[in-house]
Design a protein around this motif. Structure first.
Motif, PDB file in Angstrom:
ATOM      1  N   GLY A  96       0.834  -1.202   0.000  1.00  0.00           N
ATOM      2  CA  GLY A  96       0.000   0.000   0.000  1.00  0.00           C
ATOM      3  C   GLY A  96       0.857   1.236   0.000  1.00  0.00           C
ATOM      4  N   LYS A  97       0.564   2.117   0.903  1.00  0.00           N
ATOM      5  CA  LYS A  97       1.373   3.340   1.003  1.00  0.00           C
ATOM      6  C   LYS A  97       2.726   3.064   1.617  1.00  0.00           C
ATOM      7  CE  LYS A  97      -1.905   5.082   3.644  1.00  0.00           C
ATOM      8  NZ  LYS A  97      -2.659   6.007   4.526  1.00  0.00           N
ATOM      9  N   VAL A  98       2.765   2.013   2.397  1.00  0.00           N
ATOM     10  CA  VAL A  98       3.936   1.752   3.227  1.00  0.00           C
ATOM     11  C   VAL A  98       4.996   0.965   2.472  1.00  0.00           C
ATOM     12  CG1 VAL A  98       4.701   0.719   5.386  1.00  0.00           C
ATOM     13  CG2 VAL A  98       2.415   1.740   5.223  1.00  0.00           C
ATOM     14  N   VAL A  99       6.258   1.332   2.703  1.00  0.00           N
ATOM     15  CA  VAL A  99       7.377   0.594   2.115  1.00  0.00           C
ATOM     16  C   VAL A  99       8.161  -0.079   3.235  1.00  0.00           C
ATOM     17  CG1 VAL A  99       9.448   0.727   0.698  1.00  0.00           C
ATOM     18  CG2 VAL A  99       7.515   2.234   0.223  1.00  0.00           C
ATOM     19  N   CYS A 100       8.228  -1.389   3.164  1.00  0.00           N
ATOM     20  CA  CYS A 100       8.910  -2.150   4.215  1.00  0.00           C
ATOM     21  C   CYS A 100      10.310  -2.536   3.758  1.00  0.00           C
ATOM     22  CB  CYS A 100       8.126  -3.419   4.544  1.00  0.00           C
ATOM     23  SG  CYS A 100       6.461  -3.074   5.125  1.00  0.00           S
ATOM     24  N   TYR A 101      11.272  -2.256   4.611  1.00  0.00           N
ATOM     25  CA  TYR A 101      12.677  -2.583   4.296  1.00  0.00           C
ATOM     26  C   TYR A 101      13.145  -3.753   5.152  1.00  0.00           C
ATOM     27  CZ  TYR A 101      13.422   1.534   1.404  1.00  0.00           C
ATOM     28  OH  TYR A 101      13.374   2.468   0.383  1.00  0.00           O
ATOM     29  N   SER A 102      14.050  -4.547   4.559  1.00  0.00           N
ATOM     30  CA  SER A 102      14.654  -5.656   5.301  1.00  0.00           C
ATOM     31  C   SER A 102      16.043  -5.923   4.743  1.00  0.00           C
ATOM     32  CB  SER A 102      13.790  -6.902   5.189  1.00  0.00           C
ATOM     33  OG  SER A 102      13.615  -7.250   3.831  1.00  0.00           O
ATOM     34  N   LEU A 103      16.827  -6.703   5.477  1.00  0.00           N
ATOM     35  CA  LEU A 103      18.183  -7.022   5.028  1.00  0.00           C
ATOM     36  C   LEU A 103      18.141  -7.987   3.852  1.00  0.00           C
ATOM     37  CD1 LEU A 103      20.226  -7.523   8.306  1.00  0.00           C
ATOM     38  CD2 LEU A 103      19.854  -5.447   6.968  1.00  0.00           C
ATOM     39  N   VAL A 104      19.081  -7.831   2.935  1.00  0.00           N
ATOM     40  CA  VAL A 104      19.166  -8.728   1.787  1.00  0.00           C
ATOM     41  C   VAL A 104      19.595 -10.117   2.245  1.00  0.00           C
ATOM     42  CG1 VAL A 104      20.578  -9.251  -0.245  1.00  0.00           C
ATOM     43  CG2 VAL A 104      19.523  -7.011  -0.006  1.00  0.00           C
ATOM     44  N   ASP A 105      20.576 -10.169   3.120  1.00  0.00           N
ATOM     45  CA  ASP A 105      21.039 -11.460   3.628  1.00  0.00           C
ATOM     46  C   ASP A 105      21.684 -11.260   4.994  1.00  0.00           C
ATOM     47  OD1 ASP A 105      23.699 -10.568   3.304  1.00  0.00           O
ATOM     48  OD2 ASP A 105      23.583 -11.097   1.191  1.00  0.00           O
ATOM     49  N   ASP A 106      22.337 -12.287   5.455  1.00  0.00           N
ATOM     50  CA  ASP A 106      22.860 -12.209   6.819  1.00  0.00           C
ATOM     51  C   ASP A 106      24.344 -11.847   6.884  1.00  0.00           C
ATOM     52  OD1 ASP A 106      21.310 -12.388   9.197  1.00  0.00           O
ATOM     53  OD2 ASP A 106      22.745 -13.879   9.907  1.00  0.00           O
ATOM     54  N   HIS A 107      24.900 -11.438   5.745  1.00  0.00           N
ATOM     55  CA  HIS A 107      26.299 -10.995   5.745  1.00  0.00           C
ATOM     56  C   HIS A 107      26.498  -9.840   6.710  1.00  0.00           C
ATOM     57  CE1 HIS A 107      26.955 -12.614   1.437  1.00  0.00           C
ATOM     58  NE2 HIS A 107      27.165 -13.535   2.350  1.00  0.00           N
ATOM     59  N   VAL A 108      25.491  -8.984   6.723  1.00  0.00           N
ATOM     60  CA  VAL A 108      25.580  -7.784   7.550  1.00  0.00           C
ATOM     61  C   VAL A 108      25.945  -8.148   8.976  1.00  0.00           C
ATOM     62  CG1 VAL A 108      24.245  -5.907   8.551  1.00  0.00           C
ATOM     63  CG2 VAL A 108      24.003  -6.449   6.134  1.00  0.00           C
ATOM     64  N   ARG A 109      25.241  -9.133   9.493  1.00  0.00           N
ATOM     65  CA  ARG A 109      25.485  -9.557  10.860  1.00  0.00           C
ATOM     66  C   ARG A 109      26.929 -10.018  11.047  1.00  0.00           C
ATOM     67  NH1 ARG A 109      22.880  -8.852  15.734  1.00  0.00           N
ATOM     68  NH2 ARG A 109      24.251  -9.892  17.192  1.00  0.00           N
ATOM     69  N   GLU A 110      27.433 -10.732  10.064  1.00  0.00           N
ATOM     70  CA  GLU A 110      28.801 -11.260  10.176  1.00  0.00           C
ATOM     71  C   GLU A 110      29.836 -10.143  10.107  1.00  0.00           C
ATOM     72  OE1 GLU A 110      28.772 -14.283   7.181  1.00  0.00           O
ATOM     73  OE2 GLU A 110      27.253 -15.411   8.295  1.00  0.00           O
ATOM     74  N   ILE A 111      29.552  -9.162   9.289  1.00  0.00           N
ATOM     75  CA  ILE A 111      30.475  -8.029   9.203  1.00  0.00           C
ATOM     76  C   ILE A 111      30.452  -7.243  10.516  1.00  0.00           C
ATOM     77  CG2 ILE A 111      30.918  -5.828   8.037  1.00  0.00           C
ATOM     78  CD1 ILE A 111      29.901  -7.177   5.440  1.00  0.00           C
ATOM     79  N   PHE A 112      29.249  -7.035  11.051  1.00  0.00           N
ATOM     80  CA  PHE A 112      29.113  -6.417  12.378  1.00  0.00           C
ATOM     81  C   PHE A 112      29.988  -7.137  13.398  1.00  0.00           C
ATOM     82  CE2 PHE A 112      24.498  -4.619  12.178  1.00  0.00           C
ATOM     83  CZ  PHE A 112      24.991  -3.503  11.536  1.00  0.00           C
ATOM     84  N   ASP A 113      29.792  -8.453  13.451  1.00  0.00           N
ATOM     85  CA  ASP A 113      30.455  -9.240  14.483  1.00  0.00           C
ATOM     86  C   ASP A 113      31.973  -9.108  14.418  1.00  0.00           C
ATOM     87  OD1 ASP A 113      28.045 -10.002  15.466  1.00  0.00           O
ATOM     88  OD2 ASP A 113      27.991 -11.951  14.492  1.00  0.00           O
ATOM     89  N   GLN A 114      32.503  -9.153  13.202  1.00  0.00           N
ATOM     90  CA  GLN A 114      33.953  -9.003  13.065  1.00  0.00           C
ATOM     91  C   GLN A 114      34.405  -7.658  13.612  1.00  0.00           C
ATOM     92  OE1 GLN A 114      36.246 -11.130  12.396  1.00  0.00           O
ATOM     93  NE2 GLN A 114      34.803 -12.768  11.955  1.00  0.00           N
ATOM     94  N   GLY A 115      33.632  -6.630  13.308  1.00  0.00           N
ATOM     95  CA  GLY A 115      33.971  -5.302  13.806  1.00  0.00           C
ATOM     96  C   GLY A 115      33.927  -5.241  15.319  1.00  0.00           C
ATOM     97  N   LEU A 116      32.896  -5.839  15.892  1.00  0.00           N
ATOM     98  CA  LEU A 116      32.749  -5.811  17.349  1.00  0.00           C
ATOM     99  C   LEU A 116      33.873  -6.564  18.048  1.00  0.00           C
ATOM    100  CD1 LEU A 116      28.888  -6.225  17.628  1.00  0.00           C
ATOM    101  CD2 LEU A 116      30.243  -4.239  18.297  1.00  0.00           C
ATOM    102  N   ILE A 117      34.303  -7.663  17.434  1.00  0.00           N
ATOM    103  CA  ILE A 117      35.424  -8.403  18.014  1.00  0.00           C
ATOM    104  C   ILE A 117      36.634  -7.483  18.147  1.00  0.00           C
ATOM    105  CG2 ILE A 117      37.122 -10.208  17.535  1.00  0.00           C
ATOM    106  CD1 ILE A 117      34.835 -11.850  16.258  1.00  0.00           C
ATOM    107  N   HIS A 118      36.877  -6.718  17.095  1.00  0.00           N
ATOM    108  CA  HIS A 118      38.034  -5.811  17.149  1.00  0.00           C
ATOM    109  C   HIS A 118      37.861  -4.747  18.221  1.00  0.00           C
ATOM    110  CE1 HIS A 118      41.583  -3.707  15.759  1.00  0.00           C
ATOM    111  NE2 HIS A 118      40.901  -2.594  15.930  1.00  0.00           N
ATOM    112  N   ILE A 119      36.683  -4.155  18.257  1.00  0.00           N
ATOM    113  CA  ILE A 119      36.429  -3.078  19.219  1.00  0.00           C
ATOM    114  C   ILE A 119      36.576  -3.564  20.652  1.00  0.00           C
ATOM    115  CG2 ILE A 119      34.584  -1.665  20.204  1.00  0.00           C
ATOM    116  CD1 ILE A 119      33.604  -1.161  17.372  1.00  0.00           C
ATOM    117  N   ASN A 120      36.061  -4.749  20.919  1.00  0.00           N
ATOM    118  CA  ASN A 120      36.069  -5.263  22.293  1.00  0.00           C
ATOM    119  C   ASN A 120      37.410  -5.842  22.730  1.00  0.00           C
ATOM    120  OD1 ASN A 120      33.359  -4.597  22.621  1.00  0.00           O
ATOM    121  ND2 ASN A 120      32.693  -6.514  21.694  1.00  0.00           N
TER     122      ASN A 120
END
Lengths: 122, 122
Positions: A96-120
């Motif tokens: 309808g009027k609304v546009v719903c966004y979502s992640l394409v895949d789960d790579h994002v999570r893995e890239i996040f995690d690698q970054g967090l490992i470094h930060i922590n």
DNA sequence: TAGTTATATGAGCATTTATTCAAGTGTTTT
DNA sequence: AAAACACTTGAATAAATGCTCATATAACTA
């Protein structure tokens, strides 16, 4: 692509370490790959976009919900969603009027995690 | 840190999706973590720095060697090495006049790899 | 000691970028 | 059809950023 052959002064090191430099040069990926890689990380290098990605990892959301969640204007969110879509990180679905966004895949999570490992680990 | 309480207009969605938004809000990491994460990726988000990191992954190198390898001025390289050091990605070692740089650890490689996986899957 | 070498640093400049504002599109509601 | 709604888009602006140039520092060399 516009390779430069300027007057970068060579020093004694360059002669002494010539072999090492040449070895590294041979192993370096092509310029374009590294450019693409930098472009990808550039997308992650903004806290608004990071927060959007994090939110979408939790749930599919529409633009106005993200705006309220992050306390930002719809326009600002919409602009950033465009960047994320061009980077092939998010996809959208019209309802309808609304546009719903979502992640394409789960790579994002893995890239996040690698970054967090470094930060922590500082 | 300067939390904003501006006039972000709420829409019907926000009411309908109130539960979802609140759930996501509860799961979101604290603002500061995401900011740090963005700062880290920002460092990766430049092709000069990516190329430096890649080179250092192959071998410890001094500033002038990196400059010749990437065909850039020593000054430009030195400025970027400073950024990389502040991000705790590289360390240096002085050997007479020469300063040798190397990676702090192997996280860099893992972050690279996650990025490449995404790029190679479009 | 003076000069050279390797690197670091600060100011300046051009470019990029994130947000805002205003206007436009497409869908639903009245 | 008109109004309301959710979102998109383009231009404008302020802030951030990467490189250059000139200069500074520190170590080596003649």
């Amino acid at each position: 692509m516009t390779e430069k052959f300027n007057s970068i002064e060579r020093c004694d090191c360059n002669v002494i370490h010539e072999d090492i430099v040449n070895q590294v040069r041979d192993k370096m990926p092509q310029e374009e790959s590294l450019y693409d890689l930098a472009e990808l990380f550039k997308v992650f290098g903004d806290s608004t976009r990071i927060r959007i990605l994090w939110a979408l990892h939790e749930a599919e959301m529409c633009v106005c919900d993200i705006a309220v969640l992050l306390n930002m204007t719809q326009s600002a969110i919409s602009h950033q969603l465009r960047v994320l879509k061009q980077a092939n990180l998010v996809k959208n679905r019209k309802e309808g009027k609304v546009v719903c966004y979502s992640l394409v895949d789960d790579h994002v999570r893995e890239i996040f995690d690698q970054g967090l490992i470094h930060i922590n680990e500082k």
